[in-house]
Design a protein around this motif. Sequence first.
Motif, PDB file in Angstrom:
ATOM      1  N   TYR A  60     -19.260 -36.179 -18.677  1.00 62.15           N
ATOM      2  CA  TYR A  60     -18.272 -37.196 -18.309  1.00 62.15           C
ATOM      3  C   TYR A  60     -16.855 -36.820 -18.743  1.00 62.15           C
ATOM      4  O   TYR A  60     -15.916 -36.829 -17.930  1.00 62.15           O
ATOM      5  N   PHE A  61     -16.672 -36.500 -20.027  1.00 59.69           N
ATOM      6  CA  PHE A  61     -15.338 -36.230 -20.543  1.00 59.69           C
ATOM      7  C   PHE A  61     -14.801 -34.879 -20.094  1.00 59.69           C
ATOM      8  O   PHE A  61     -13.599 -34.618 -20.189  1.00 59.69           O
ATOM      9  N   ASP A  62     -15.660 -34.039 -19.598  1.00 63.28           N
ATOM     10  CA  ASP A  62     -15.248 -32.756 -19.054  1.00 63.28           C
ATOM     11  C   ASP A  62     -14.877 -32.881 -17.580  1.00 63.28           C
ATOM     12  O   ASP A  62     -13.866 -32.342 -17.127  1.00 63.28           O
ATOM     13  N   GLU A  63     -15.682 -33.607 -16.826  1.00 68.90           N
ATOM     14  CA  GLU A  63     -15.535 -33.638 -15.375  1.00 68.90           C
ATOM     15  C   GLU A  63     -14.350 -34.476 -14.910  1.00 68.90           C
ATOM     16  O   GLU A  63     -13.701 -34.132 -13.920  1.00 68.90           O
ATOM     17  N   ARG A  64     -14.067 -35.548 -15.596  1.00 69.03           N
ATOM     18  CA  ARG A  64     -12.980 -36.409 -15.133  1.00 69.03           C
ATOM     19  C   ARG A  64     -11.635 -35.664 -15.003  1.00 69.03           C
ATOM     20  O   ARG A  64     -10.975 -35.748 -13.966  1.00 69.03           O
ATOM     21  N   PRO A  65     -11.178 -34.930 -16.031  1.00 72.63           N
ATOM     22  CA  PRO A  65      -9.926 -34.179 -15.863  1.00 72.63           C
ATOM     23  C   PRO A  65     -10.028 -33.108 -14.783  1.00 72.63           C
ATOM     24  O   PRO A  65      -9.038 -32.840 -14.083  1.00 72.63           O
ATOM     25  N   ARG A  66     -11.189 -32.504 -14.632  1.00 69.92           N
ATOM     26  CA  ARG A  66     -11.354 -31.492 -13.587  1.00 69.92           C
ATOM     27  C   ARG A  66     -11.183 -32.115 -12.204  1.00 69.92           C
ATOM     28  O   ARG A  66     -10.601 -31.503 -11.298  1.00 69.92           O
ATOM     29  N   GLN A  67     -11.721 -33.314 -12.026  1.00 72.51           N
ATOM     30  CA  GLN A  67     -11.559 -34.000 -10.748  1.00 72.51           C
ATOM     31  C   GLN A  67     -10.083 -34.229 -10.451  1.00 72.51           C
ATOM     32  O   GLN A  67      -9.626 -34.060  -9.306  1.00 72.51           O
ATOM     33  N   ALA A  68      -9.329 -34.646 -11.455  1.00 74.49           N
ATOM     34  CA  ALA A  68      -7.895 -34.877 -11.277  1.00 74.49           C
ATOM     35  C   ALA A  68      -7.176 -33.585 -10.892  1.00 74.49           C
ATOM     36  O   ALA A  68      -6.328 -33.576  -9.983  1.00 74.49           O
ATOM     37  N   SER A  69      -7.502 -32.488 -11.564  1.00 77.50           N
ATOM     38  CA  SER A  69      -6.851 -31.210 -11.250  1.00 77.50           C
ATOM     39  C   SER A  69      -7.182 -30.751  -9.836  1.00 77.50           C
ATOM     40  O   SER A  69      -6.335 -30.162  -9.148  1.00 77.50           O
ATOM     41  N   ARG A  70      -8.401 -31.031  -9.381  1.00 79.63           N
ATOM     42  CA  ARG A  70      -8.768 -30.629  -8.015  1.00 79.63           C
ATOM     43  C   ARG A  70      -7.976 -31.406  -6.969  1.00 79.63           C
ATOM     44  O   ARG A  70      -7.674 -30.884  -5.893  1.00 79.63           O
ATOM     45  N   VAL A  71      -7.638 -32.654  -7.263  1.00 81.22           N
ATOM     46  CA  VAL A  71      -6.788 -33.412  -6.338  1.00 81.22           C
ATOM     47  C   VAL A  71      -5.393 -32.787  -6.277  1.00 81.22           C
ATOM     48  O   VAL A  71      -4.804 -32.658  -5.194  1.00 81.22           O
ATOM     49  N   ILE A  72      -4.860 -32.393  -7.417  1.00 76.55           N
ATOM     50  CA  ILE A  72      -3.566 -31.708  -7.427  1.00 76.55           C
ATOM     51  C   ILE A  72      -3.653 -30.422  -6.609  1.00 76.55           C
ATOM     52  O   ILE A  72      -2.770 -30.127  -5.789  1.00 76.55           O
ATOM     53  N   ASP A  73      -4.726 -29.647  -6.808  1.00 78.52           N
ATOM     54  CA  ASP A  73      -4.934 -28.422  -6.023  1.00 78.52           C
ATOM     55  C   ASP A  73      -4.867 -28.717  -4.529  1.00 78.52           C
ATOM     56  O   ASP A  73      -4.208 -28.005  -3.762  1.00 78.52           O
ATOM     57  N   ALA A  74      -5.589 -29.759  -4.117  1.00 78.28           N
ATOM     58  CA  ALA A  74      -5.699 -30.076  -2.695  1.00 78.28           C
ATOM     59  C   ALA A  74      -4.346 -30.451  -2.102  1.00 78.28           C
ATOM     60  O   ALA A  74      -3.999 -30.007  -0.992  1.00 78.28           O
ATOM     61  N   LEU A  75      -3.562 -31.247  -2.817  1.00 74.42           N
ATOM     62  CA  LEU A  75      -2.272 -31.672  -2.276  1.00 74.42           C
ATOM     63  C   LEU A  75      -1.261 -30.531  -2.239  1.00 74.42           C
ATOM     64  O   LEU A  75      -0.449 -30.442  -1.312  1.00 74.42           O
ATOM     65  N   LEU A  76      -1.333 -29.635  -3.217  1.00 77.09           N
ATOM     66  CA  LEU A  76      -0.417 -28.494  -3.219  1.00 77.09           C
ATOM     67  C   LEU A  76      -0.791 -27.465  -2.159  1.00 77.09           C
ATOM     68  O   LEU A  76       0.023 -26.585  -1.835  1.00 77.09           O
ATOM     69  N   ALA A  77      -1.994 -27.579  -1.597  1.00 72.77           N
ATOM     70  CA  ALA A  77      -2.410 -26.696  -0.509  1.00 72.77           C
ATOM     71  C   ALA A  77      -2.346 -27.378   0.857  1.00 72.77           C
ATOM     72  O   ALA A  77      -2.547 -26.731   1.880  1.00 72.77           O
ATOM     73  N   ASP A  78      -2.064 -28.668   0.874  1.00 69.40           N
ATOM     74  CA  ASP A  78      -2.094 -29.444   2.114  1.00 69.40           C
ATOM     75  C   ASP A  78      -0.795 -29.239   2.884  1.00 69.40           C
ATOM     76  O   ASP A  78       0.292 -29.557   2.381  1.00 69.40           O
ATOM     77  N   PRO A  79      -0.848 -28.741   4.129  1.00 70.72           N
ATOM     78  CA  PRO A  79       0.384 -28.503   4.893  1.00 70.72           C
ATOM     79  C   PRO A  79       1.234 -29.752   5.078  1.00 70.72           C
ATOM     80  O   PRO A  79       2.452 -29.649   5.239  1.00 70.72           O
ATOM     81  N   ALA A  80       0.596 -30.934   5.074  1.00 66.31           N
ATOM     82  CA  ALA A  80       1.351 -32.172   5.282  1.00 66.31           C
ATOM     83  C   ALA A  80       2.183 -32.560   4.073  1.00 66.31           C
ATOM     84  O   ALA A  80       3.130 -33.351   4.204  1.00 66.31           O
ATOM     85  N   TRP A  81       1.853 -32.011   2.879  1.00 61.55           N
ATOM     86  CA  TRP A  81       2.508 -32.473   1.660  1.00 61.55           C
ATOM     87  C   TRP A  81       3.122 -31.370   0.805  1.00 61.55           C
ATOM     88  O   TRP A  81       4.090 -31.619   0.072  1.00 61.55           O
ATOM     89  N   LYS A  82       2.579 -30.168   0.851  1.00 59.95           N
ATOM     90  CA  LYS A  82       2.948 -29.172  -0.157  1.00 59.95           C
ATOM     91  C   LYS A  82       4.434 -28.835  -0.158  1.00 59.95           C
ATOM     92  O   LYS A  82       5.025 -28.591  -1.218  1.00 59.95           O
ATOM     93  N   ASP A  83       5.070 -28.810   1.011  1.00 62.50           N
ATOM     94  CA  ASP A  83       6.483 -28.432   1.064  1.00 62.50           C
ATOM     95  C   ASP A  83       7.420 -29.605   0.818  1.00 62.50           C
ATOM     96  O   ASP A  83       8.632 -29.415   0.719  1.00 62.50           O
ATOM     97  N   ARG A  84       6.886 -30.810   0.725  1.00 66.92           N
ATOM     98  CA  ARG A  84       7.727 -31.982   0.476  1.00 66.92           C
ATOM     99  C   ARG A  84       7.892 -32.277  -1.009  1.00 66.92           C
ATOM    100  O   ARG A  84       8.852 -32.941  -1.408  1.00 66.92           O
ATOM    101  N   ILE A  85       6.939 -31.846  -1.822  1.00 61.26           N
ATOM    102  CA  ILE A  85       6.975 -32.141  -3.254  1.00 61.26           C
ATOM    103  C   ILE A  85       8.067 -31.304  -3.909  1.00 61.26           C
ATOM    104  O   ILE A  85       8.080 -30.080  -3.793  1.00 61.26           O
ATOM    105  N   ALA A  86       8.983 -31.952  -4.595  1.00 58.08           N
ATOM    106  CA  ALA A  86      10.124 -31.261  -5.197  1.00 58.08           C
ATOM    107  C   ALA A  86       9.653 -30.180  -6.166  1.00 58.08           C
ATOM    108  O   ALA A  86       8.675 -30.347  -6.889  1.00 58.08           O
ATOM    109  N   ARG A  87      10.383 -29.083  -6.164  1.00 64.48           N
ATOM    110  CA  ARG A  87      10.107 -27.944  -7.043  1.00 64.48           C
ATOM    111  C   ARG A  87      11.384 -27.541  -7.769  1.00 64.48           C
ATOM    112  O   ARG A  87      12.485 -27.814  -7.326  1.00 64.48           O
ATOM    113  N   ASP A  88      11.172 -26.828  -8.874  1.00 62.15           N
ATOM    114  CA  ASP A  88      12.276 -26.181  -9.564  1.00 62.15           C
ATOM    115  C   ASP A  88      11.762 -24.856 -10.093  1.00 62.15           C
ATOM    116  O   ASP A  88      10.714 -24.363  -9.630  1.00 62.15           O
ATOM    117  N   ALA A  89      12.452 -24.278 -11.057  1.00 64.41           N
ATOM    118  CA  ALA A  89      12.041 -22.963 -11.558  1.00 64.41           C
ATOM    119  C   ALA A  89      10.656 -22.982 -12.193  1.00 64.41           C
ATOM    120  O   ALA A  89       9.982 -21.953 -12.266  1.00 64.41           O
TER     121      ALA A  89
END
Length: 355
Positions: free
Chosen positions: A147-176
């Motif tokens: 339980y305590f291991d998987e929950r943060p992993r699930q959250a990180s996988r959502v971040i992975d998915a959005l940063l790879a999603d063509p509909a969203w990845k280029d809209r999220i602000a970036r810096d150095a």
Amino acid sequence: MKPQQLHRRYTLAALWVSLCFAAPSWAQPVAAPQSQASAYEAGWTQLQTPAVGPDAPATTVALYYPTQASARTLAMGPFTLQVAPGGPAVAQLKGLILLSHGIGGSELAHSVLAQALARSGYLVAALRHPGDNWQDRSLIEQNPERYFDERPRQASRVIDALLADPAWKDRIARDAQGPRIAALGHSAGGYTVLALAGGQPDLSRVRQHCQTQAAADPIFCGVARGAASQSAAAVAAAAVLRDERVRAVVAMAPTGVPFTPESLAAVRVPTRVYVAEQDRFLVPRFHAEWVASKLPEPNLRRVAHAGHYAFMDTPSFAIPSPDGDLAANPPGFDRAAFLQQAAGEITRFFDQQLR
């Protein structure tokens, strides 16, 4: 309301959503307005991130984002959203906020906060934790050692998915440093985002705590009894759970007992902790207050008269829990007013840390 009735109402709402988004318009960008971010409304849609194995479920994610489309009232089971379903998203977002609900919770339960962040210009990704939500408790019931291991992993996988999603990845602000990402969580979700910041769980701490403090922290120890019986070796090292992309964290009434004090002292991510003074589900001196006292730069916000569910939207009908009705408030506490205040505070905190 009986569980079967609650399930039926949620199911009908989910069917309605799937029909509404058969031909979504939210993926078409619109230019940001020249006026202040308050000109935005909160757009809303859902997506499914891929399963990580043949027997694993996909992850449902509710997305709240800035749009210039008109908002309307949208009833979804016990929660009411004020959003523009499928409204076109603006072309540039201030950042991505990962939102993690509590044990047995819902991706819709913190919509007031998510909507405020979206109106301010953020993309908010509120995940429904697989195996730990209102429909499915299999993770904590069948695999408590994970339980305590998987929950943060699930959250990180959502971040992975959005940063790879063509509909969203280029809209999220970036810096150095890369994409501007933060995380917000309540209860077990507060644990989740603190783990993303570098907090390290040790199941032996849960076991020892519940052997000596079960009478003083009875709801937590009742819910966590499966995990408390497991070996500390069952949980992976914090270096694996930490997500270096997360730059700021807000933990609302977090589960704190599992963390080692050494790992909290080593957290370098700007962190704000909210404590509900009348929290009975996670007694503050063992959880929120203890976490804040161990962080290198304590940033504790006390909420007078608040109970554990103060950080959730008020459901439209009674929902039982180990600590009573989710819709109920302690005497003298105005949940609606507090959520509006907290929405402003949290938005300003993320603005400061992600600029």
